[in-house]
Structure formats: C-alpha cells, structure tokens
Design a protein around this motif. Structure first.
Motif, PDB file in Angstrom:
ATOM      1  N   MET A  13     -59.325  46.396   3.480  1.00  0.00           N
ATOM      2  CA  MET A  13     -59.591  46.657   2.080  1.00  0.00           C
ATOM      3  C   MET A  13     -58.512  47.598   1.549  1.00  0.00           C
ATOM      4  N   THR A  14     -57.980  47.283   0.379  1.00  0.00           N
ATOM      5  CA  THR A  14     -56.939  48.088  -0.251  1.00  0.00           C
ATOM      6  C   THR A  14     -57.570  49.009  -1.281  1.00  0.00           C
ATOM      7  N   ALA A  15     -57.231  50.281  -1.166  1.00  0.00           N
ATOM      8  CA  ALA A  15     -57.757  51.257  -2.122  1.00  0.00           C
ATOM      9  C   ALA A  15     -57.004  51.147  -3.439  1.00  0.00           C
ATOM     10  N   THR A  16     -57.666  51.438  -4.526  1.00  0.00           N
ATOM     11  CA  THR A  16     -57.032  51.463  -5.834  1.00  0.00           C
ATOM     12  C   THR A  16     -56.134  52.688  -5.905  1.00  0.00           C
ATOM     13  N   PRO A  17     -54.854  52.500  -6.281  1.00  0.00           N
ATOM     14  CA  PRO A  17     -53.958  53.657  -6.344  1.00  0.00           C
ATOM     15  C   PRO A  17     -54.392  54.631  -7.442  1.00  0.00           C
ATOM     16  N   ALA A  18     -54.093  55.885  -7.216  1.00  0.00           N
ATOM     17  CA  ALA A  18     -54.410  56.917  -8.199  1.00  0.00           C
ATOM     18  C   ALA A  18     -53.516  56.749  -9.422  1.00  0.00           C
ATOM     19  N   VAL A  19     -53.999  57.142 -10.553  1.00  0.00           N
ATOM     20  CA  VAL A  19     -53.220  57.105 -11.786  1.00  0.00           C
ATOM     21  C   VAL A  19     -52.229  58.270 -11.762  1.00  0.00           C
ATOM     22  N   ASP A  20     -50.983  57.983 -12.109  1.00  0.00           N
ATOM     23  CA  ASP A  20     -49.942  59.005 -12.152  1.00  0.00           C
ATOM     24  C   ASP A  20     -49.264  58.918 -13.521  1.00  0.00           C
ATOM     25  N   PRO A  21     -49.698  59.747 -14.469  1.00  0.00           N
ATOM     26  CA  PRO A  21     -49.154  59.647 -15.829  1.00  0.00           C
ATOM     27  C   PRO A  21     -47.650  59.894 -15.907  1.00  0.00           C
ATOM     28  N   ILE A  22     -47.117  60.700 -15.008  1.00  0.00           N
ATOM     29  CA  ILE A  22     -45.674  60.953 -15.044  1.00  0.00           C
ATOM     30  C   ILE A  22     -44.912  59.703 -14.613  1.00  0.00           C
ATOM     31  N   MET A  23     -45.358  59.068 -13.537  1.00  0.00           N
ATOM     32  CA  MET A  23     -44.707  57.828 -13.108  1.00  0.00           C
ATOM     33  C   MET A  23     -44.874  56.745 -14.166  1.00  0.00           C
ATOM     34  N   ASP A  24     -46.030  56.720 -14.814  1.00  0.00           N
ATOM     35  CA  ASP A  24     -46.239  55.750 -15.893  1.00  0.00           C
ATOM     36  C   ASP A  24     -45.242  55.976 -17.034  1.00  0.00           C
ATOM     37  N   ALA A  25     -45.014  57.244 -17.385  1.00  0.00           N
ATOM     38  CA  ALA A  25     -44.075  57.569 -18.462  1.00  0.00           C
ATOM     39  C   ALA A  25     -42.645  57.204 -18.054  1.00  0.00           C
ATOM     40  N   ILE A  26     -42.290  57.469 -16.801  1.00  0.00           N
ATOM     41  CA  ILE A  26     -40.962  57.108 -16.303  1.00  0.00           C
ATOM     42  C   ILE A  26     -40.787  55.594 -16.351  1.00  0.00           C
ATOM     43  N   THR A  27     -41.790  54.874 -15.878  1.00  0.00           N
ATOM     44  CA  THR A  27     -41.737  53.407 -15.864  1.00  0.00           C
ATOM     45  C   THR A  27     -41.592  52.842 -17.270  1.00  0.00           C
ATOM     46  N   THR A  28     -42.313  53.407 -18.214  1.00  0.00           N
ATOM     47  CA  THR A  28     -42.229  52.959 -19.603  1.00  0.00           C
ATOM     48  C   THR A  28     -40.821  53.173 -20.154  1.00  0.00           C
ATOM     49  N   ALA A  29     -40.239  54.343 -19.879  1.00  0.00           N
ATOM     50  CA  ALA A  29     -38.887  54.638 -20.361  1.00  0.00           C
ATOM     51  C   ALA A  29     -37.859  53.712 -19.713  1.00  0.00           C
ATOM     52  N   VAL A  30     -38.007  53.458 -18.424  1.00  0.00           N
ATOM     53  CA  VAL A  30     -37.076  52.570 -17.720  1.00  0.00           C
ATOM     54  C   VAL A  30     -37.147  51.165 -18.316  1.00  0.00           C
ATOM     55  N   ALA A  31     -38.355  50.680 -18.556  1.00  0.00           N
ATOM     56  CA  ALA A  31     -38.523  49.350 -19.159  1.00  0.00           C
ATOM     57  C   ALA A  31     -37.863  49.299 -20.534  1.00  0.00           C
ATOM     58  N   LEU A  32     -38.019  50.359 -21.316  1.00  0.00           N
ATOM     59  CA  LEU A  32     -37.398  50.433 -22.635  1.00  0.00           C
ATOM     60  C   LEU A  32     -35.874  50.331 -22.517  1.00  0.00           C
ATOM     61  N   GLY A  33     -35.315  51.048 -21.552  1.00  0.00           N
ATOM     62  CA  GLY A  33     -33.871  50.994 -21.337  1.00  0.00           C
ATOM     63  C   GLY A  33     -33.394  49.616 -20.942  1.00  0.00           C
ATOM     64  N   ARG A  34     -34.153  48.956 -20.107  1.00  0.00           N
ATOM     65  CA  ARG A  34     -33.788  47.599 -19.671  1.00  0.00           C
ATOM     66  C   ARG A  34     -33.902  46.585 -20.794  1.00  0.00           C
ATOM     67  N   GLU A  35     -34.717  46.893 -21.781  1.00  0.00           N
ATOM     68  CA  GLU A  35     -34.885  45.999 -22.929  1.00  0.00           C
ATOM     69  C   GLU A  35     -33.860  46.289 -24.029  1.00  0.00           C
ATOM     70  N   GLY A  36     -32.947  47.233 -23.785  1.00  0.00           N
ATOM     71  CA  GLY A  36     -31.900  47.525 -24.753  1.00  0.00           C
ATOM     72  C   GLY A  36     -32.044  48.841 -25.486  1.00  0.00           C
ATOM     73  N   GLY A  37     -33.160  49.534 -25.320  1.00  0.00           N
ATOM     74  CA  GLY A  37     -33.363  50.813 -25.991  1.00  0.00           C
ATOM     75  C   GLY A  37     -32.835  51.966 -25.154  1.00  0.00           C
ATOM     76  N   VAL A  38     -31.541  51.909 -24.834  1.00  0.00           N
ATOM     77  CA  VAL A  38     -30.948  52.866 -23.902  1.00  0.00           C
ATOM     78  C   VAL A  38     -31.009  54.299 -24.416  1.00  0.00           C
ATOM     79  N   THR A  39     -30.654  54.510 -25.672  1.00  0.00           N
ATOM     80  CA  THR A  39     -30.659  55.873 -26.215  1.00  0.00           C
ATOM     81  C   THR A  39     -32.057  56.468 -26.180  1.00  0.00           C
TER      82      THR A  39
END
Length: 99
Positions: A1-27
């Motif tokens: 059985m796989t446990a549900t990973p804990a929520v990490d708001p900082i990693m979520d914010a980093i991931t969101t920013a990285v996705a934005l950069g990859r979509e062209g919103g580099v600045t």
C-alpha cells in the motif's frame, strides 16, 4: 500500500513557477522563484533551496547570471559573491578560451 504524500506548499510553489517558466513566462517565473528564495532565507530547508536554485538557474541564458543571481542581498550574499567572484572569473576565462 502506498501512503499519500504530505502536502508541501513550498514545493508546490516552486513547481508552479517552473511550469510558468517552461510555458514562456520566464521573467515572472524568475520573480516568483526569487520571492520564494527570499522567504526561505539562509536557514531554509536544504532540499527546497537546492531544488529552487537548480530550476532558477535553468531560467537564465547567460552563464554568469546563472551562477549568482539567487543569493540574498545583504552580508551573506555579499560574502558568497566575494568568494565566488574568483571562481566565476576562472570559469569565464575557461569558457571563452580558444580551443
């Protein structure tokens, strides 16, 4: 059985920013990552700092900008910039030397 990973708001914010950069919103991605970096500070979680620095560096096209931009302002950043300065010069000299 796989446990549900804990929520990490900082990693979520980093991931969101990285996705934005990859979509062209580099600045905006850089600004968001630098804001997260400032919030983390020098005593932030090393995993967060490492992941953030790695992805922030990917958003720069100039190698010199890539090495030092994420350092915080103030004495800590100044100390690291001074220590890194000689290394940056050596790397730049190596990168621009004729083959």
């Amino acid at each position: 059985m796989t446990a549900t990973p804990a929520v990490d708001p900082i990693m979520d914010a980093i991931t969101t920013a990285v996705a934005l950069g990859r979509e062209g919103g580099v600045t905006r991605a850089r600004e968001d990552l630098l804001a997260i970096w400032a919030d983390l500070g020098v005593s932030g979680d090393p995993l967060h700092r490492c992941v953030l620095a790695h992805h922030l560096a990917d958003l720069y096209t100039d190698a010199a900008e890539e090495r030092v931009p994420a350092l915080p302002p103030g004495p800590y950043g100044d100390m690291v910039r001074a220590a890194v300065g000689g290394v940056n010069e050596a790397i730049t000299a190596r990168d621009t030397a004729p083959d």
